[in-house]
Design a protein around this motif. Sequence first.
Motif, short mmCIF file in Angstrom:
data_model
loop_
_atom_site.label_atom_id
_atom_site.label_comp_id
_atom_site.label_asym_id
_atom_site.label_seq_id
_atom_site.Cartn_x
_atom_site.Cartn_y
_atom_site.Cartn_z
N ASP A 14 67.34 88.24 95.73
CA ASP A 14 65.84 88.30 95.31
C ASP A 14 65.02 87.48 95.94
N TYR A 15 65.61 86.53 96.39
CA TYR A 15 64.84 85.43 97.16
C TYR A 15 65.76 84.92 98.26
N ALA A 35 69.55 87.11 110.07
CA ALA A 35 68.22 87.67 110.52
C ALA A 35 68.20 89.21 110.54
N TYR A 36 67.19 89.87 110.36
CA TYR A 36 66.78 91.00 110.29
C TYR A 36 67.28 91.76 111.49
N VAL A 37 67.13 91.02 112.62
CA VAL A 37 67.57 91.82 114.05
C VAL A 37 68.72 91.34 114.42
N ASN A 78 60.96 92.59 102.30
CA ASN A 78 61.97 93.27 101.08
C ASN A 78 62.88 93.99 101.73
N GLU A 79 62.97 94.68 102.95
CA GLU A 79 63.89 95.25 103.43
C GLU A 79 65.18 94.03 103.67
N SER A 80 65.09 92.95 104.28
CA SER A 80 65.84 92.15 104.45
C SER A 80 66.40 91.49 103.05
N ALA A 133 54.42 81.46 97.69
CA ALA A 133 53.65 81.74 96.31
C ALA A 133 54.47 82.49 95.36
N ASP A 134 54.99 83.74 95.65
CA ASP A 134 55.27 84.86 94.88
C ASP A 134 56.84 84.56 94.25
N GLY A 135 57.59 83.66 95.36
CA GLY A 135 58.92 83.29 94.77
C GLY A 135 59.79 84.07 95.74
N ARG A 136 59.49 85.02 96.59
CA ARG A 136 60.54 85.73 97.26
C ARG A 136 61.08 84.69 98.51
N VAL A 137 60.66 83.65 98.85
CA VAL A 137 60.87 82.69 99.57
C VAL A 137 60.90 81.21 99.13
N ARG A 138 61.55 80.23 99.53
CA ARG A 138 61.33 78.89 98.83
C ARG A 138 60.64 77.89 99.99
N HIS A 139 61.16 77.99 100.97
CA HIS A 139 60.75 77.24 101.82
C HIS A 139 60.40 77.87 103.40
#
Length: 371
Positions: free
Chosen positions: A102-103, A48-50, A93-95, A134-140
Motif C-alpha cells: 500500500d506504499y 519498476a513498472y517496466v 496504483n497498478e504498481s 502527501a497522501d501516503g502512497r509514497v514516502r520519498h
Amino acid sequence: MGVEQENRKKLGFGLMRLPKRDGVIDYEQVNAMVDAFLADGYTYFDTAYVYEGSEEAFRRCIATRHPRDSYTVANKLPEWKLSETVSCDDLLNESLRRCGLDYFDFYLIHSLEEDHMEMCDRWDCFSFMKRAKADGRVRHIGFSFHGTPALLEKLLSEHPEVEFVQLQINYLDWDDPKIAAGECYRIARAHNVPIVVMEPVKGGTLANLTPEQKQVFDSFEEAGSPASLAVRYAGNLPGVFTVLSGMSNLEQVQDNLKTYDDLKPLTARESVLLGRLVSLFRGTRSIGCTACRYCTEGCPMGIRIPDIFAIYNRYLYDGDLAAARQRYEALIDEGSSRASDCIACGQCEGVCPQHLPIIELLREVAEKIES
Ligand code: SF4
Ligand code: SF4
C-alpha cells in the motif's frame, strides 16, 4: 526520516535481471537470493513498472514472505506511458497492486532525459509526485536520470522537493562524454541531493573482462573480483546512499555481500588498475548495452535486442563467429525474431537510456552473424 537513514547498508538489490529457467523467472532461486540479502542486514530493493516480471517477483518473493518493516522498496513512474487514458495515478496504483503493497518507500520519475521531458511536463509528473507523497502512497520522491548535466542542473534547481536522484555511475562512464557520470555526480553533490547509483558494473560489462583485460586485472592480486572493484568504486563516493546491483544468481549476491560487508576504499594501486582497465576498454569495440530491456516490450517485431547485442559483444571479444552463430540460432529458437526483421520503426531508440543507434547496430549484427 531522511533517505540516507532509510537504508541501513549501501547495497541495493536491483530486480531488473532476475534469473530465468525455461524463459520464466526462477522464483526458487530468487527466494534464496533475497533471503541471503536480508539475512545479512541489507534492506533496499529496486523494481519498476517496466521491468518485465519484476513487480510480480517482488510480490511473490519478498512482499508475501517477509515483514513490511524488514525492507524498503523503490519503484518508478514510466512517464512515457502516460496518455489521455492512462494517468500517473493509474500507473502508481497498478504498481502498488502488482507489488502487493500500500506504499512505496521510494518513488522515482523513471529515466528522465531530454526526450522524456515533454511527457513529464505535459502530465505534470512533479506535481503528481508531491501529491502521492502527501497522501501516503509514497514516502520519498526522486527521479532516475539519463540526460545531460545541463538538464540535471535545471531539474534540481527547479525542484527542491526532490529528495534523491538515481544516476548511472561507474568508472568507465565517469569521463565518458555521452554519459557524463562525473559531471552529473558533481551537480547532485552541489545541490546536496543524496545519490542512488545504478549500473555500477555497466550491465555486467565491467565484470566480464576480455582475456587481455583479465591478464592486467590478475596482475593486481589484491583487487578481489572485477565486479567488486567496480562496486567499491561507486560505493565509496561521498553522498552515495545506495548502490544498485542487478543480481542474477546467488553467487553474485554473495560476492556483493562480501564486498559491502566490509566496504574498503580503493587503494592507490587499485586506482592505477582502474586507469589501465579504462584504457583497455576504450580500445575494445563493444556495444554499450546495459541490458535494461526498456526497448524490448514495445518492439513490434519481437526482437530481443539486448540478448542479440550480448551475443555480438561476446563475438567482438573472442572473435569466435561459429559460436556466435550457434548462440544466435538458439536465441531465435527460444522465440526472438532476427536482427534483420527490424523495420526501423525507431521505438527502441526513443527509450534507450544509453542512446544507442539500435537500428544501425542491428543491421551490422545481421550482416555479420546472419550472412
Ligand atoms: S526499430 Fe527495429 S528493433 Fe527497434 S523497435 Fe522498431 S522493429 Fe524493433
Ligand atoms: S539497447 Fe538500450 S534500451 Fe535496449 S536493453 Fe540495451 S541499453 Fe537498454
